[in-house]
Motif scaffolding. Sequence first.
Motif, PDB file in Angstrom:
ATOM      1  N   SER A 121       7.779  15.247 -14.635  1.00 45.45           N
ATOM      2  CA  SER A 121       8.471  16.444 -15.317  1.00 45.45           C
ATOM      3  C   SER A 121       8.398  17.597 -14.378  1.00 45.45           C
ATOM      4  O   SER A 121       9.488  18.738 -14.642  1.00 45.45           O
ATOM      5  CB  SER A 121       7.299  16.555 -16.276  1.00 45.45           C
ATOM      6  N   THR A 122       7.952  17.615 -13.194  1.00 47.39           N
ATOM      7  CA  THR A 122       8.001  18.751 -12.424  1.00 47.39           C
ATOM      8  C   THR A 122       9.182  18.591 -11.319  1.00 47.39           C
ATOM      9  O   THR A 122       9.605  19.861 -10.746  1.00 47.39           O
ATOM     10  CB  THR A 122       7.068  18.940 -11.341  1.00 47.39           C
ATOM     11  N   GLY A 123      10.088  17.680 -11.574  1.00 46.62           N
ATOM     12  CA  GLY A 123      11.249  17.416 -10.696  1.00 46.62           C
ATOM     13  C   GLY A 123      12.326  17.950 -11.241  1.00 46.62           C
ATOM     14  O   GLY A 123      12.550  18.575 -12.283  1.00 46.62           O
ATOM     15  N   SER A 124      13.453  17.718 -10.554  1.00 48.45           N
ATOM     16  CA  SER A 124      14.978  18.316 -11.023  1.00 48.45           C
ATOM     17  C   SER A 124      15.241  17.724 -12.502  1.00 48.45           C
ATOM     18  O   SER A 124      15.518  18.305 -13.478  1.00 48.45           O
ATOM     19  CB  SER A 124      15.897  17.737  -9.892  1.00 48.45           C
ATOM     20  N   ILE A 125      15.164  16.342 -12.589  1.00 45.03           N
ATOM     21  CA  ILE A 125      15.290  15.969 -13.836  1.00 45.03           C
ATOM     22  C   ILE A 125      14.400  16.210 -14.999  1.00 45.03           C
ATOM     23  O   ILE A 125      14.691  16.557 -16.019  1.00 45.03           O
ATOM     24  CB  ILE A 125      15.631  14.206 -13.594  1.00 45.03           C
ATOM     25  N   GLY A 126      13.050  16.365 -14.611  1.00 47.47           N
ATOM     26  CA  GLY A 126      12.009  16.625 -15.304  1.00 47.47           C
ATOM     27  C   GLY A 126      12.124  17.870 -15.889  1.00 47.47           C
ATOM     28  O   GLY A 126      12.048  18.219 -17.402  1.00 47.47           O
ATOM     29  N   ALA A 150       3.370  14.043 -13.007  1.00 51.79           N
ATOM     30  CA  ALA A 150       3.734  14.201 -11.872  1.00 51.79           C
ATOM     31  C   ALA A 150       2.935  14.043 -10.773  1.00 51.79           C
ATOM     32  O   ALA A 150       1.712  13.376 -11.100  1.00 51.79           O
ATOM     33  CB  ALA A 150       3.979  15.822 -11.728  1.00 51.79           C
ATOM     34  N   ALA A 151       3.254  14.149  -9.311  1.00 48.70           N
ATOM     35  CA  ALA A 151       2.517  13.899  -8.204  1.00 48.70           C
ATOM     36  C   ALA A 151       1.391  14.824  -8.027  1.00 48.70           C
ATOM     37  O   ALA A 151      -0.039  14.537  -8.165  1.00 48.70           O
ATOM     38  CB  ALA A 151       3.681  13.260  -6.921  1.00 48.70           C
ATOM     39  N   SER A 152       1.678  15.947  -7.435  1.00 52.20           N
ATOM     40  CA  SER A 152       0.862  16.993  -7.188  1.00 52.20           C
ATOM     41  C   SER A 152       1.064  18.245  -7.143  1.00 52.20           C
ATOM     42  O   SER A 152       0.125  19.118  -7.194  1.00 52.20           O
ATOM     43  CB  SER A 152       0.710  16.769  -5.451  1.00 52.20           C
ATOM     44  N   LYS A 186      16.289   5.156 -10.926  1.00 52.46           N
ATOM     45  CA  LYS A 186      17.168   4.070 -10.497  1.00 52.46           C
ATOM     46  C   LYS A 186      16.616   3.005  -9.677  1.00 52.46           C
ATOM     47  O   LYS A 186      16.687   1.908  -9.687  1.00 52.46           O
ATOM     48  CB  LYS A 186      18.582   4.474  -9.911  1.00 52.46           C
ATOM     49  N   GLU A 187      15.734   3.767  -8.789  1.00 45.66           N
ATOM     50  CA  GLU A 187      14.823   2.682  -7.752  1.00 45.66           C
ATOM     51  C   GLU A 187      14.192   1.712  -8.433  1.00 45.66           C
ATOM     52  O   GLU A 187      13.970   0.520  -7.924  1.00 45.66           O
ATOM     53  CB  GLU A 187      14.262   3.401  -6.917  1.00 45.66           C
ATOM     54  N   SER A 188      13.652   2.181  -9.687  1.00 41.95           N
ATOM     55  CA  SER A 188      12.706   0.930 -10.218  1.00 41.95           C
ATOM     56  C   SER A 188      13.463  -0.404 -10.868  1.00 41.95           C
ATOM     57  O   SER A 188      13.428  -1.497 -10.812  1.00 41.95           O
ATOM     58  CB  SER A 188      11.875   1.540 -11.491  1.00 41.95           C
ATOM     59  N   MET A 216      19.601  18.722  -7.041  1.00 44.89           N
ATOM     60  CA  MET A 216      18.830  17.378  -7.308  1.00 44.89           C
ATOM     61  C   MET A 216      17.567  17.443  -6.250  1.00 44.89           C
ATOM     62  O   MET A 216      17.406  18.176  -5.183  1.00 44.89           O
ATOM     63  CB  MET A 216      19.537  16.277  -6.900  1.00 44.89           C
ATOM     64  N   GLY A 217      16.577  16.514  -6.515  1.00 42.64           N
ATOM     65  CA  GLY A 217      15.831  16.332  -5.540  1.00 42.64           C
ATOM     66  C   GLY A 217      15.875  15.750  -4.079  1.00 42.64           C
ATOM     67  O   GLY A 217      17.199  15.437  -3.759  1.00 42.64           O
ATOM     68  N   ARG A 218      15.069  16.199  -3.007  1.00 43.96           N
ATOM     69  CA  ARG A 218      15.645  15.998  -1.514  1.00 43.96           C
ATOM     70  C   ARG A 218      16.007  14.344  -1.408  1.00 43.96           C
ATOM     71  O   ARG A 218      16.844  14.091  -0.701  1.00 43.96           O
ATOM     72  CB  ARG A 218      14.434  16.452  -0.666  1.00 43.96           C
TER      73      ARG A 218
HETATM   74  P1  NAD Z   1      12.474  15.259  -7.673  1.00 48.92           P
HETATM   75  O1  NAD Z   1      11.895  14.974  -6.120  1.00 48.92           O
HETATM   76  O2  NAD Z   1      13.048  16.436  -7.902  1.00 48.92           O
HETATM   77  O3  NAD Z   1      11.368  15.133  -8.549  1.00 48.92           O
HETATM   78  C1  NAD Z   1      10.669  13.931  -8.625  1.00 48.92           C
HETATM   79  C2  NAD Z   1       9.293  13.906  -9.569  1.00 48.92           C
HETATM   80  O4  NAD Z   1       8.523  12.783  -9.711  1.00 48.92           O
HETATM   81  C3  NAD Z   1       8.553  15.037  -9.403  1.00 48.92           C
HETATM   82  O5  NAD Z   1       7.875  15.476 -10.641  1.00 48.92           O
HETATM   83  C4  NAD Z   1       7.228  14.439  -8.712  1.00 48.92           C
HETATM   84  O6  NAD Z   1       6.075  15.271  -8.740  1.00 48.92           O
HETATM   85  C5  NAD Z   1       7.159  13.217  -9.243  1.00 48.92           C
HETATM   86  N1  NAD Z   1       6.907  12.030  -8.249  1.00 48.92           N
HETATM   87  C6  NAD Z   1       7.176  11.783  -7.025  1.00 48.92           C
HETATM   88  N2  NAD Z   1       6.323  10.931  -6.572  1.00 48.92           N
HETATM   89  C7  NAD Z   1       5.570  10.450  -7.568  1.00 48.92           C
HETATM   90  C8  NAD Z   1       4.523   9.293  -7.629  1.00 48.92           C
HETATM   91  N3  NAD Z   1       4.164   8.632  -6.560  1.00 48.92           N
HETATM   92  N4  NAD Z   1       3.736   9.310  -8.709  1.00 48.92           N
HETATM   93  C9  NAD Z   1       4.114  10.013  -9.807  1.00 48.92           C
HETATM   94  N5  NAD Z   1       4.875  11.189  -9.753  1.00 48.92           N
HETATM   95  C10 NAD Z   1       5.668  11.231  -8.585  1.00 48.92           C
HETATM   96  O7  NAD Z   1      13.438  13.934  -7.859  1.00 48.92           O
HETATM   97  P2  NAD Z   1      14.622  14.126  -9.057  1.00 48.92           P
HETATM   98  O8  NAD Z   1      16.055  14.724  -8.254  1.00 48.92           O
HETATM   99  O9  NAD Z   1      14.322  14.682 -10.058  1.00 48.92           O
HETATM  100  O10 NAD Z   1      14.888  12.457  -9.360  1.00 48.92           O
HETATM  101  C11 NAD Z   1      14.361  11.778 -10.053  1.00 48.92           C
HETATM  102  C12 NAD Z   1      14.895  10.274 -10.181  1.00 48.92           C
HETATM  103  O11 NAD Z   1      15.798  10.512 -10.980  1.00 48.92           O
HETATM  104  C13 NAD Z   1      15.288   9.768  -9.040  1.00 48.92           C
HETATM  105  O12 NAD Z   1      15.159   8.328  -9.043  1.00 48.92           O
HETATM  106  C14 NAD Z   1      16.448  10.138  -8.850  1.00 48.92           C
HETATM  107  O13 NAD Z   1      17.313   8.937  -8.146  1.00 48.92           O
HETATM  108  C15 NAD Z   1      16.930  10.131 -10.377  1.00 48.92           C
HETATM  109  N6  NAD Z   1      18.465  10.565 -10.622  1.00 48.92           N
HETATM  110  C16 NAD Z   1      18.397  12.080 -10.352  1.00 48.92           C
HETATM  111  C17 NAD Z   1      19.465  13.152 -10.302  1.00 48.92           C
HETATM  112  C18 NAD Z   1      19.269  14.322 -10.355  1.00 48.92           C
HETATM  113  O14 NAD Z   1      20.092  14.980 -10.515  1.00 48.92           O
HETATM  114  N7  NAD Z   1      18.231  14.898  -9.750  1.00 48.92           N
HETATM  115  C19 NAD Z   1      20.378  12.366 -10.985  1.00 48.92           C
HETATM  116  C20 NAD Z   1      20.537  11.078 -11.136  1.00 48.92           C
HETATM  117  C21 NAD Z   1      19.302  10.189 -11.021  1.00 48.92           C
END
Ligand code: NAD
Length: 396
Positions: free
Chosen positions: A9-14, A35-37, A125-127, A209-211
């Motif tokens: 939830s704390t990431g870009s998509i979240g 989220a992670a931390s 997508k990695e899953s 997006m995320g890094r």
């Molecule tokens: P991000 O790095 O911004 O966020 C990742 C989130 O996952 C954070 O909330 C983090 O705390 C959590 N996280 C990371 N490792 C974890 C772990 N081991 N256990 C629990 N939580 C964990 O990443 P994002 O850009 O939001 O991307 C998330 C997923 O969505 C990725 O698989 C990415 O490929 C996919 N995706 C993202 C976008 C985009 O626009 N950002 C587009 C298409 C697909």
Amino acid sequence: MMRVAVLGSTGSIGVSTLDVLGRHRDRFEVVALAAASSHARLLEQCRAHRPRVAVLTDPRAARELESGLRAAGLATEVACGADALADVAGAPDVDAVMAAIVGAAGLPSTLAAALAGKRVLLANKESLVVGGELLMDAARCGGATLIPIDSEHNAIFQCMPAGREPGRAVPGVRRVLLTASGGPFLRASRAELAHVTPEQACAHPRWKMGRKISVDSATLMNKGLELIEACLLFGMEPGKVEVVVHPQSIVHSLVEYVDGSILAQLGNPDMRTPIAHALGWPERIGSGVESLDLVAAARLDFEAPDVERFPALRLAREAAESGGTCPAVLNAANEVAVAAFLAGKLGFARIAEVVEAVLDRHDRLAVTGLEVVLEADSRARGIAESLLVGEARSRA
Ligand code: NAD
Ligand code: MG
């Protein structure tokens, strides 16, 4: 009310997901956040959405969150550790799971959501690359509805006929065209690519997006992972999935039928569109995304990808064709190499070379169960780490 868990939830998509959910409080209830931390951001999200449970995998961060919640007088329970993610994903009071953790770390919770028959909004997508048919089978057995969030796959989902069987080829579809922005280095020479920094790689021209995914977009490994993702979701042979570079990122992908018709989905590049689509499906709900101004956009350009400068795309296609454990190995090696690049320990152009070297050392196995992929994943990480150590030694 649809009860939703947002993993990552704390990431870009979240964050984009919570934005859409917050626009429809009459329709969705946020039951769980994970989220992670990043405890401070998660605490803010708990204040705004009042979930039943919040999960952090890092124990120290979970304690910080717990004391923040109590100080704020919030009743949200705190759970900690990786197992808590799968528990939340399969919990009986959850109807839909946003799988937005980054990397293979998202596999157990995505699998749990699929097996428990949830609506799975699949960003991670990695899953799918790692879990492959196992995840598709889990969704089938569990009666889950898998809706892709990746903009390209969400576009394809929208262009495919309704009622198709997930993961099975649709008669009448000739090919799928996956669009790629080309990333920040679309016009960079080989020599320039050798010297790019993590900051440059993460400055994507169209998407924020995320890094990790930003680096994947810059190497085109992202498009490679997406090719594998498309084969699994839509039952396509790799040869029938073509990648087209489209720098404007307005056409999100296309499906061609045998009669020559091509259906495409267009829109502004904003992930809230696929997120709202997947949350509301089969209905349509507002996302907060502005109308696309076609006259202002004026041009839609398309070109072939350059697999000489961006070998990651070739490696992913080969892994898709080999099947078995190869996609899991490709992904694991890439995760290790990207982390090393982001930490300043590996050159940009070396990412694909490390992935190729790990794949060369791997003996493909048929995937007979989850243990086989997890073992392949962990061996590939070990090999990639040892290559990096060797490289650091020879530099020192
Ligand atoms: P991000 O790095 O911004 O966020 C990742 C989130 O996952 C954070 O909330 C983090 O705390 C959590 N996280 C990371 N490792 C974890 C772990 N081991 N256990 C629990 N939580 C964990 O990443 P994002 O850009 O939001 O991307 C998330 C997923 O969505 C990725 O698989 C990415 O490929 C996919 N995706 C993202 C976008 C985009 O626009 N950002 C587009 C298409 C697909
Ligand atoms: Mg994408």
